[in-house]
Design a protein around this motif. Structure first.
Motif: not given
Length: 834
Positions: A597-615
């Motif tokens: 999943a990490k290889q396929a993704a273009s970014l990684i949320l270190v703490d698995d926190d979707l609120s970081k995606m808002v940021d």
């Protein structure tokens, strides 16, 4: 919990690790050695502006004008130093990101399982790899559970290969990916000595493809350079024809060429993207590619996985239902014999060394609630991996006297289908499933079979199972998820739930978190029956997708993309890989996410926190907006420099050579920090996250935005040339005229910096923005202006003259008015929004 030492695997000691590393080195691929400093110097030497500076400096020295020659040489050093600093800053930011995205590996050392950076693996290590991992080195399998690996990166064969210690091919190879199960292997080769390392030379020639924005900026700079070259030759020719002096004509032409080149634009782009990625990293968002920063602000749809994204991925065993007694109880001890037997069989149906959260929970519950732990006495003798639709898995274990346990678990429908049940029992089980599903539980059916001999059936479904009951897990929603959904909605971003869970459980979780539109749902099987055109229409109206599998997830992403939406996709499992790769922005979870999943993704949320995606989206919008401001500033300020140099020369005004190369490069040095330092550090405007996402197109500027910049540039030109003509009208000499025009450009530069901090809010609002660099850079500019006006060595060197109060006032007023008119335009915009 079973420990690897129970299988006789203790791993290397600390001393053995040191000796192996000393002998074999690090587990890293190393081929071509980059010399970043020399590469950066070479790149700077090829810059058109530096080439022009070198030519101008040489002409000054040849003609005996050593003062200007030394200044131009100093300018070369200063320009090179600024470029090297920016390059170094960008490289350091990207290097830190690269280090963060390096995978970790699990090893057994001194009898303990530990996680280490993959680079620190050594030959002889006992390496643990599981479903979703990328194998970090070559090794030989010593233990495995249901283990298969995809070796397509080396063999081109897309089908997974099952391997274990007893097979002829019992090797794992670096770079391949684990498709299922778990294996413990002894590392045999690392780094360049692995199979991948030996063929990895070919990877050196692969270059990253440029993004649409990069291509547009490169094209813009290239076109400006071409036009600069044409005008340079034209002006050189005209001047030579008039004066017959080669070097003097060349200097005048070089002055114009320098004013045309927008060399700050590519520097600003690289700086903004690299530092933006670095800022995101500090927020707990690892961006694997700079180009992701560019697309973040355009996201219009987020496809969120339920487990680990919406929920906490704790998967705690919560309830047990026994078909024999008909009771449903909380998974807390003590248990009666029927429920204890159910839990025991659920544990035996799990992997001996569990890696799935539900299996870990079953092993833990078994260890805590069952009185006698039989795990050390039994060994797995045969297994049927997870398979079928719906899926199930079966394990056969045996002790030293031949007593056998055959246990199965999987989707309750799958276990029911292979068990002998009466209609009343089936109805009772369905009622239990419905009730538990409504409460948000995730459920597995558990079965047991008896079989003598070793001629096992080819299919696990061919055993005769007894349905024992249901084990139910609860994965609570994340505490902040409701607010996160509101934030996405406010930003104009649609959120769709895409999960492999059943509809009832998914609906229950959605109801708890007030997921918008959760009543509109579709299963994977229903989705696959639609053609592409039907799905393209249906996918936008449906909010929740349940019982999804990889092919269905991929079709969802592609269907949303076909609607010209910009799709972000979250995921953490092997099955999410294709959809993560296909989405515009693939988002993997840092803690629970698999390596695939990490290889396929273009970014990684270190703490698995979707609120970081808002940021992250806010940061993406901010960076894109600030980059636009910087480039609009560059365009606006370049126009008056070009025209102030060109018009007097072309029209034969009183002082045709009002500026020399020294004056132009001085202006460039003042402008450079503004665009790449001030604007990069600008805070996010308060309306950024309530705007609709910007369209993801190949066009960076709308015509209106470009027209605004051109108009601002022309207004400053009018201001500078009006003061030029005013000075000539008053019979001021060339030095005073030059100084007044230069002060117009300096003051216009300061006010343009302040006005263009927002193209909507007034200068009084933006002055309150927190950006400590604004007063510093403007302060430096003002100090420089004072030095040029009132310190004789500087004044004389640049052929300026100290201005009186009236002359300076006229110049500053002209510079101010030529910019501040745009405040009225912003006022009209704000009035129109009310």
């Amino acid at each position: 919990m079973i420990n690897p030492t129970d299988f006789g695997i203790h791993g290397l000691s600390d001393e053995a690790v040191k000796q192996s590393r000393k002998k074999h080195g690090k587990n890293s691929l190393s081929y071509k050695k980059d010399n970043s400093f020399l590469d950066a110097l070479k790149s700077i030497a090829q810059e058109p502006m530096v080439i022009l500076l070198i030519v101008a400096s040489s002409i000054y020295f040849i003609t005996g004008n050593n003062g200007d020659g030394i200044f131009m040489a100093s300018a070369i050093i200063l320009v090179a130093s600024i470029s090297l600093y920016q390059d170094s800053k960008s490289r350091m930011a990207l290097e830190k990101l690269k280090n963060l995205t390096q995978p970790n590996s699990q090893v057994i050392r001194n009898g303990v399982v530990m996680e280490i950076p993959s680079e620190e693996l050594v030959v002889g290590d006992s390496l643990m790899v599981e479903e979703g991992n990328t194998v970090p080195a070559d090794g030989t399998i010593v233990h495995s559970n249901d283990f298969s690996v995809n070796e397509s990166i080396l063999t081109g064969e897309s089908l997974s290969v099952f391997k274990d210690a007893t097979k002829l091919d019992n090797n794992i190879l670096g770079g391949t990916t684990v498709a299922s199960g778990l294996a413990i292997a002894t590392v045999t080769e690392i780094g360049n000595e692995t199979r991948l390392g030996k063929i990895g030379k070919s990877l050196e020639g692969i270059q990253d493809e440029k993004t649409p924005l990069e291509r547009q900026i490169s094209s813009f700079v290239k076109n400006m350079s071409i036009w600069g070259g044409i005008i340079f030759l034209l002006v050189w020719g005209i001047n030579y024809f008039q004066s017959k002096e080669v070097l003097d004509s060349l200097l005048k032409a070089l002055t114009l060429a320098m004013s045309i080149l927008p060399e700050e634009i590519p520097v600003a782009f690289t700086t903004f993207m690299a530092l933006g990625a670095y800022r995101l990293m500090k927020m707990g968002i690892v961006v694997k590619h700079m180009k992701t920063v560019e697309s973040l602000g355009s996201a219009t749809v987020i496809c969120a996985d339920k487990t680990g994204t919406i929920t906490q991925n704790r998967m705690e065993l919560a309830k047990l239902y026994s078909l024999e007694t008909g009771e449903t109880v909380a998974a807390e001890g003590p248990l009666n014999s029927s429920l204890e037997h159910l839990l025991t069989m659920a544990m035996w149906a799990s992997e001996p060394i569990p890696f799935d959260p539900m299996e870990k929970s079953l092993h833990e519950a078994y260890g805590n609630m069952v009185s006698v732990d039989l795990r050390p006495l039994y060994k797995m003798v045969h297994e049927y991996p997870l398979g079928g639709k719906p899926p199930m898995m079966t394990h056969l274990s045996e002790n030293s006297v031949g007593e056998r346990i055959i246990a199965s678990k999987g989707a309750p429908e799958a276990i029911m289908a292979v068990s002998q049940l009466t209609d009343a029992q089936k109805n009772k089980i369905k009622d239990i499933l419905t009730n538990l599903g409504r409460e948000g539980y995730r459920m597995l059916g558990v079965g047991q079979a008896n079989f003598k001999g070793y001629d096992y059936p080819k299919r696990q479904q061919d055993f005769e199972f007894s349905f024992l009951g249901i084990v139910a897990f609860y994965d609570p929603p994340k505490e902040n998820i409701s607010q996160v959904l509101k934030d996405f909605d406010l930003a104009g971003i649609k959120v769709k739930l895409v999960t492999g869970d059943n509809p009832t459980t998914s609906m229950a979780i959605c109801k708890q978190i007030n997921f918008p539109g959760y009543e509109k749902n579709m299963t994977g099987d229903e989705l696959m029956q639609l053609n592409d055109e039907e799905l393209q229409q249906k996918v936008m109206a449906t909010q929740v997708f349940t019982r999804m599998y990889p092919e269905a997830k991929l079709r969802i992403v592609n269907a949303i993309k076909a609607n010209n939406e910009v799709v972000a996709m979250t995921g953490d499992g092997v099955n999410d890989g294709p959809a993560l790769k296909a989405s515009h922005i693939g988002i993997a979870m840092g803690k629970k996410g698999t390596e695939i999943a990490k290889q396929a993704a273009s970014l990684i949320l270190v703490d698995d926190d979707l609120s970081k995606m808002v940021d992250a989206i806010a940061m993406g919008r901010k960076i894109y907006g600030n980059l636009k401001k910087a480039i609009q500033y560059i365009i606006s300020i370049h126009i008056p420099i070009i025209l102030t140099v060109f018009i007097p020369l072309a029209l034969g005004w009183a002082y045709p050579s009002i500026f020399s190369p020294s004056h132009v490069i001085l202006l460039e040095l003042i402008m450079g920090p503004t665009c790449s330092i001030i604007y990069e550090n600008e805070p996010m405007e308060k309306n950024t996250m309530i705007k609709k996402p910007r369209p993801f197109t190949t066009t960076f500027f709308k015509f209106r935005e470009l027209f605004t910049s051109i108009l601002q540039g022309l207004a400053i030109t009018v201001g500078s040339l009006s003061v030029y003509q005013y000075a000539v009208f008053l019979d001021h000499n060339e030095a005073i005229t030059r100084t007044m025009v230069f002060m117009v450009l300096i003051s216009a530069n300061i006010f343009l910096t302040l006005v263009n901090r927002s193209f909507y809010y007034s200068i009084w609002t933006t002055l309150k923005y927190k950006n400590n660099l604004v007063p510093i850079i403007i302060g430096i500019t003002l100090v420089l202006a004072v030095l040029l006006l009132f310190v004789p060595p500087f004044t004389q060197f640049f052929q300026f003259e100290t201005l009186n109060g009236n002359q300076l006032g006229i110049s500053v007023l002209a510079g101010m008015l030529s910019v501040l008119w745009y405040e009225f335009v912003k006022g009209i915009k704000r009035a129109g929004k009310k």
